[in-house]
Structures are given as structure tokens and as C-alpha cells.
Design a protein around this motif. Structure first.
Motif, mmCIF file in Angstrom:
data_model
loop_
_atom_site.group_PDB
_atom_site.id
_atom_site.type_symbol
_atom_site.label_atom_id
_atom_site.label_comp_id
_atom_site.label_asym_id
_atom_site.label_seq_id
_atom_site.Cartn_x
_atom_site.Cartn_y
_atom_site.Cartn_z
ATOM 1 N N THR A 60 -5.465 -5.698 -9.543
ATOM 2 C CA THR A 60 -5.304 -6.596 -8.393
ATOM 3 C C THR A 60 -4.266 -6.058 -7.406
ATOM 4 N N SER A 61 -3.177 -5.487 -7.930
ATOM 5 C CA SER A 61 -2.156 -4.909 -7.048
ATOM 6 C C SER A 61 -2.718 -3.698 -6.309
ATOM 7 N N GLY A 62 -3.476 -2.866 -7.020
ATOM 8 C CA GLY A 62 -4.079 -1.691 -6.400
ATOM 9 C C GLY A 62 -5.089 -2.064 -5.332
ATOM 10 N N PHE A 63 -5.874 -3.096 -5.597
ATOM 11 C CA PHE A 63 -6.865 -3.536 -4.613
ATOM 12 C C PHE A 63 -6.180 -4.064 -3.357
ATOM 13 N N ALA A 64 -5.061 -4.756 -3.537
ATOM 14 C CA ALA A 64 -4.314 -5.261 -2.384
ATOM 15 C C ALA A 64 -3.744 -4.107 -1.562
ATOM 16 N N LEU A 65 -3.294 -3.060 -2.226
ATOM 17 C CA LEU A 65 -2.813 -1.869 -1.518
ATOM 18 C C LEU A 65 -3.956 -1.185 -0.772
ATOM 19 N N LEU A 66 -5.097 -1.087 -1.420
ATOM 20 C CA LEU A 66 -6.247 -0.395 -0.850
ATOM 21 C C LEU A 66 -6.749 -1.083 0.410
ATOM 22 N N THR A 67 -6.717 -2.391 0.427
ATOM 23 C CA THR A 67 -7.232 -3.154 1.561
ATOM 24 C C THR A 67 -6.161 -3.499 2.587
ATOM 25 N N GLY A 68 -4.901 -3.131 2.286
ATOM 26 C CA GLY A 68 -3.818 -3.423 3.221
ATOM 27 C C GLY A 68 -3.374 -4.864 3.210
ATOM 28 N N ASN A 69 -3.691 -5.594 2.153
ATOM 29 C CA ASN A 69 -3.332 -7.008 2.062
ATOM 30 C C ASN A 69 -2.300 -7.274 0.977
ATOM 31 N N PHE A 70 -1.431 -6.297 0.749
ATOM 32 C CA PHE A 70 -0.486 -6.475 -0.349
ATOM 33 C C PHE A 70 0.480 -7.626 -0.099
ATOM 34 N N SER A 71 0.922 -7.776 1.162
ATOM 35 C CA SER A 71 1.840 -8.870 1.481
ATOM 36 C C SER A 71 1.189 -10.223 1.192
ATOM 37 N N LYS A 72 -0.084 -10.346 1.584
ATOM 38 C CA LYS A 72 -0.819 -11.584 1.315
ATOM 39 C C LYS A 72 -1.034 -11.766 -0.181
ATOM 40 N N HIS A 73 -1.305 -10.665 -0.871
ATOM 41 C CA HIS A 73 -1.519 -10.709 -2.317
ATOM 42 C C HIS A 73 -0.275 -11.222 -3.035
ATOM 43 N N LYS A 74 0.906 -10.855 -2.532
ATOM 44 C CA LYS A 74 2.156 -11.292 -3.146
ATOM 45 C C LYS A 74 2.631 -12.642 -2.623
ATOM 46 N N GLY A 121 5.615 9.613 8.531
ATOM 47 C CA GLY A 121 5.511 8.596 9.574
ATOM 48 C C GLY A 121 4.742 7.366 9.103
ATOM 49 N N GLY A 122 4.582 6.396 10.013
ATOM 50 C CA GLY A 122 3.923 5.139 9.654
ATOM 51 C C GLY A 122 2.475 5.321 9.253
ATOM 52 N N SER A 123 1.725 6.135 9.998
ATOM 53 C CA SER A 123 0.312 6.341 9.674
ATOM 54 C C SER A 123 0.150 7.068 8.352
ATOM 55 N N GLY A 124 1.072 7.983 8.075
ATOM 56 C CA GLY A 124 1.013 8.711 6.803
ATOM 57 C C GLY A 124 1.269 7.804 5.628
ATOM 58 N N ILE A 125 2.240 6.892 5.761
ATOM 59 C CA ILE A 125 2.539 5.953 4.683
ATOM 60 C C ILE A 125 1.378 4.990 4.477
ATOM 61 N N ASN A 126 0.758 4.600 5.585
ATOM 62 C CA ASN A 126 -0.406 3.716 5.488
ATOM 63 C C ASN A 126 -1.534 4.409 4.730
ATOM 64 N N ALA A 127 -1.718 5.705 5.018
ATOM 65 C CA ALA A 127 -2.743 6.477 4.311
ATOM 66 C C ALA A 127 -2.403 6.596 2.828
ATOM 67 N N ILE A 128 -1.113 6.813 2.538
ATOM 68 C CA ILE A 128 -0.674 6.906 1.141
ATOM 69 C C ILE A 128 -0.960 5.604 0.410
ATOM 70 N N SER A 129 -0.698 4.486 1.076
ATOM 71 C CA SER A 129 -0.937 3.176 0.453
ATOM 72 C C SER A 129 -2.400 3.013 0.054
ATOM 73 N N ARG A 130 -3.313 3.456 0.939
ATOM 74 C CA ARG A 130 -4.740 3.341 0.642
ATOM 75 C C ARG A 130 -5.116 4.241 -0.535
ATOM 76 N N ILE A 131 -4.642 5.481 -0.496
ATOM 77 C CA ILE A 131 -4.971 6.439 -1.562
ATOM 78 C C ILE A 131 -4.390 5.986 -2.892
ATOM 79 N N VAL A 132 -3.118 5.570 -2.851
ATOM 80 C CA VAL A 132 -2.451 5.119 -4.075
ATOM 81 C C VAL A 132 -3.121 3.861 -4.607
ATOM 82 N N GLY A 133 -3.566 2.990 -3.704
ATOM 83 C CA GLY A 133 -4.256 1.783 -4.147
ATOM 84 C C GLY A 133 -5.472 2.112 -4.990
ATOM 85 N N PHE A 134 -6.237 3.120 -4.552
ATOM 86 C CA PHE A 134 -7.408 3.542 -5.314
ATOM 87 C C PHE A 134 -7.004 4.093 -6.680
ATOM 88 N N ILE A 135 -5.934 4.900 -6.698
ATOM 89 C CA ILE A 135 -5.461 5.473 -7.963
ATOM 90 C C ILE A 135 -4.967 4.380 -8.903
#
Length: 212
Positions: A82-96, A174-188
Motif C-alpha cells: 500500500t505504501s509503494g502504491f501510494a508512492l507510485l501514484t504520487g498520493n503518498f500524502s493522501k495515503h498517510k 532536483g524536484g523532477s528527479g526526486i519525483n521520478a525516483i518516487s515513482r520508480i521506488v514505489g514500483f520496487i
């Protein structure tokens, strides 16, 4: 020393704080440096406390509540997914639950991620908990117990140091790079959670097949 190295190496491999660095970067991207330092410190403290409780009382708590190790792995895996899915979709704040204004105000007085999902189950998860329960049954002398406690504290200190240094890479991404990391890490992270659940289910089937 042999016991220390054995326990330390086993715990460090299972906890894998280096593998949590991208997760930490993704989850704390909106925090200030002081907030990140506090989060890393509290995460290290939480990991140490959870590991100590697991070592001294883990088996008793599982017996008291009638919980099997496989059930613990499945529950931990579900939290990771569930935490990974929230990271993948960019909804981690809402998830928490951080979209709520009252929750946001409360979060000013405490760290958002230090306990969950960072300390548990990402770091001190079902693997490390079950490992420490095994150590409790394997090592019973006073000297061994003290050595294991020292190893646990060493792991907690390393977790703090590693996470405190994690955001250095954000200067280059940068911000876009961290956003990309969040998506990739969410999948992992989702894959890690699925692996926990799969292993537990396989163990359950193995147990049932042996009992037949």
C-alpha cells in the motif's frame, strides 16, 4: 566478536538501510534539512526500539496474540504494498492522511515517516523481527545477549547516519528527479511487499502439505 559479526551482518543484510535511501529521499522531499535530520534520527531510534522489543519479547507477543510468523510476513507485505502504491501514484500524502488540516497541524509536532513506513516495515520488518526471534532461541547466555544488544544499537546508529546523508543526491537530481525516483521506488517497494506475501503463502502451503 564472532557473535557480534554474525548478528550484525545478518541484521544489516535483512534491514538493508542502503536500499531505503531512495525511499527516504522520495518520502521526505518536501521537508526542510532540519526536519529530515530529525526524521532520520527518530527513524534510527524507532528501528532500535523495535528490534530490541522483537528480540526480548517478539516470540512472547506472537504466542500471546496467537500470531504466526507467516501471518506477520503477510501483514507486513500488505503495508509495504500500500505504501509503494501510494508512492507510485504520487498520493503518498493522501495515503498517510496528510490532506486533513487537523492532521497537518499535528504533524508539525512529530515526524511523518519515522515510524511507518520507514522504521516499520521497510527497515525493521517481518524479516528482521523473525530473525531476532530466532536469535532469541539460539543465543541464551548473558554475554551473547549483551553482544546482540550492542549489535542492534550499532544498526540503529548506522541507519541514522545513512538516512541523514540520503538527501545529498537531491542536489544533483532536483524536484523532477526526486519525483521520478518516487515513482520508480514505489514500483520496487510494491515488488518487495508482494515478495513478502508470496513467501509467506508458500510457507503456509508447505506446512499444509507436510501435515497431510
Amino acid at each position: 566478536m564472532d557473535v557480534f559479526l554474525y548478528v550484525f551482518a545478518a541484521l544489516f543484510s535483512v534491514i538493508n538501510p542502503l536500499g531505503t535511501v531512495p525511499v527516504f529521499v522520495g518520502l521526505t522531499s518536501e521537508e526542510t534539512k532540519s526536519e529530515r535530520n530529525k526524521t532520520s534520527l527518530l527513524t534510527g531510534i524507532n528501528v532500535t526500539v523495535i528490534l530490541l522489543i522483537s528480540f526480548f519479547a517478539g516470540s512472547y507477543l506472537l504466542k500471546f496474540f496467537g500470531i504466526s510468523l507467516n501471518a506477520l510476513r503477510i501483514a507486513g507485505g500488505m503495508i509495504i504494498v500500500t505504501s509503494g502504491f501510494a508512492l507510485l501514484t504520487g498520493n503518498f500524502s493522501k495515503h498517510k492522511g496528510m490532506k486533513n488540516k487537523k492532521v497537518k497541524a499535528d504533524l508539525k509536532d512529530r515526524e511523518k515517516f519515522s515510524l511507518t513506513p520507514l522504521a516499520i516495515p521497510m527497515l525493521a520488518g517481518p524479516g528482521s523481527i523473525s530473525l531476532l526471534i530466532t536469535f532469541q532461541q539460539e543465543f541464551s547466555s548473558v554475554s551473547d545477549i549483551i553482544t546482540i544488544v550492542i549489535a542492534i544499537f550499532t544498526i540503529g546508529i548506522l541507519v541514522f547516519i545513512i538516512l541523514r546523508s540520503a538527501h545529498l543526491i537531491s542536489k544533483f537530481l532536483g524536484g523532477s528527479g526526486i519525483n521520478a525516483i518516487s515513482r520508480i521506488v514505489g514500483f520496487i517497494v510494491i515488488a518487495i511487499g508482494v515478495e513478502y506475501i508470496t513467501m509467506a503463502i508458500m510457507n503456509v502451503f508447505k506446512t499444509l502439505s507436510l501435515s497431510v
